[in-house]
Design a protein around this motif. Sequence first.
Motif, PDB file in Angstrom:
ATOM      1  N   THR A  11       0.944  -1.065   0.090  1.00  0.00           N
ATOM      2  CA  THR A  11       0.202   0.032  -0.056  1.00  0.00           C
ATOM      3  C   THR A  11       0.752   1.209   0.022  1.00  0.00           C
ATOM      4  N   GLU A  12       0.202   2.493  -0.409  1.00  0.00           N
ATOM      5  CA  GLU A  12       1.150   3.585  -0.199  1.00  0.00           C
ATOM      6  C   GLU A  12       1.348   3.676   1.267  1.00  0.00           C
ATOM      7  N   ASP A  13       0.821   3.508   2.251  1.00  0.00           N
ATOM      8  CA  ASP A  13       1.319   3.733   3.468  1.00  0.00           C
ATOM      9  C   ASP A  13       2.469   3.166   3.725  1.00  0.00           C
ATOM     10  N   GLU A  14       2.524   1.633   3.414  1.00  0.00           N
ATOM     11  CA  GLU A  14       3.639   0.614   3.712  1.00  0.00           C
ATOM     12  C   GLU A  14       4.801   1.210   2.962  1.00  0.00           C
ATOM     13  N   HIS A  50      10.295   6.491   5.246  1.00  0.00           N
ATOM     14  CA  HIS A  50      10.772   7.145   6.269  1.00  0.00           C
ATOM     15  C   HIS A  50      11.835   6.330   7.082  1.00  0.00           C
ATOM     16  N   MET A  65       5.449   4.356   2.156  1.00  0.00           N
ATOM     17  CA  MET A  65       5.830   5.660   3.026  1.00  0.00           C
ATOM     18  C   MET A  65       6.617   5.271   4.191  1.00  0.00           C
ATOM     19  N   GLN A  66       5.973   4.276   4.772  1.00  0.00           N
ATOM     20  CA  GLN A  66       6.839   3.903   5.978  1.00  0.00           C
ATOM     21  C   GLN A  66       8.231   3.353   5.686  1.00  0.00           C
ATOM     22  N   SER A  74       8.432  14.035   1.069  1.00  0.00           N
ATOM     23  CA  SER A  74       8.356  13.978   2.503  1.00  0.00           C
ATOM     24  C   SER A  74       9.549  13.518   3.054  1.00  0.00           C
ATOM     25  N   LYS A  96       5.383  11.601  -3.611  1.00  0.00           N
ATOM     26  CA  LYS A  96       5.215  11.540  -2.145  1.00  0.00           C
ATOM     27  C   LYS A  96       6.513  11.343  -1.181  1.00  0.00           C
TER      28      LYS A  96
END
Length: 366
Positions: free
Chosen positions: A82-85, A91, A87-88, A127, A123
């Motif tokens: 997922t996009e969240d994964e 980071h 991004m994690q 970020s 993204k």
Amino acid sequence: MKTLLDALHTTDSPSVPQLVRLLAARNDDGNMLRDAAIACMTRHVGDTVFLRGLVEVSNRCVQNCHYCGIRADAPVSRYRVTEDELMQAAHQCNRLGYGSMVLQSGEMPSDGYVDFICRAVEKIKKSTASDILPSGLGITLSLGVLSQPQYQRLFDAGAHRYLLRIETSDARLFASLHPKAQSLSARLEALERLQSVGFQTGTGVMTGLPGQTLEMLANDILTFRKLNIDMVGMGPFLPSDNTPMANARVLPAMERFQLGLNMIAVTRLVCRDINIASTTALEALHPQGRLLGLQWGANVAMPSFTPEKKRIFYTLYNDKPMSATVDGVVAAIETIGRKVGLNAYGDPRHFFSRLNGTGGEKWGTE
Ligand code: SAH
């Protein structure tokens, strides 16, 4: 061996027989080859190892490469992170001081998938921007053959490197490894598109393939040079269950491993100022495989940041090491006496010599 290694320093065009002799070097000759590769690396790109956090974004694939465990027909559960994964993972890379990420996946030439990657790239860049890396993490993509407009969109989104292996430069061997619809020339054309879009461009081959000769491997290396490639990733062929090549006859594991190391060393001697990755496939054959790859002339390591629940489905081949993660990577690299290039892109020097015309036909940059 010494005469041959010396000759390689001064010649503008090494011959196939010369490279074959180097690829066949073992024992004392093998150690001389390794030492020459490290000297060449130190001189042309330095001895720093750069890290890229690898995320295996998706194992969905439209292709049916005979060797690959995530080919379209392989009975494996399919996933996309997922996009969240993503991004994690980005980071985490940033916190650990990794200057770059690699996003790799099966081949999905749909605009919807390219959109997803473009959004994620934008993204991530935004970020992770900081004083040290004003435009955020460096991003390498490895998504297979796509169209020129798709490559252009990915580049415009902020990715600046792309890896696309040719797998072998021998058209007949290539044909034996792939369905008819795929051709070596299509991969070569895609590499040209990537270079024309402006990507730092990488390629590579598998070593120890059934039917592959040392002459073919020597030609692979000459092809990297001829294509003016900036980065190379290579690894031993490892049979994968549920593929047409699951029971292929291969060289014994240690022979395939040594050949993988020798390919790194000879590629370093011939291509000099490129980046060479020490790959997971080496680790599948030897517990210290990736460190040994660095000790034979590689200068990039790509520890996995793929979420563990999904990583188990990115089964390119059997016994893929799942533990080759971030823990202890920096310390391990330092134990072999190498520096780690934290908070830096570690771009391939060859890219810049290629742009300003000192690479390419003109041999070396000495
Ligand atoms: N779909 C992308 C990424 C492919 S996976 C692309 O086409 O570029 C990355 C690499 O894994 C492949 O290019 C191939 O060289 C390697 N690979 C796949 N199956 C393998 C196997 N059985 N043994 C060793 N390497 C393999």
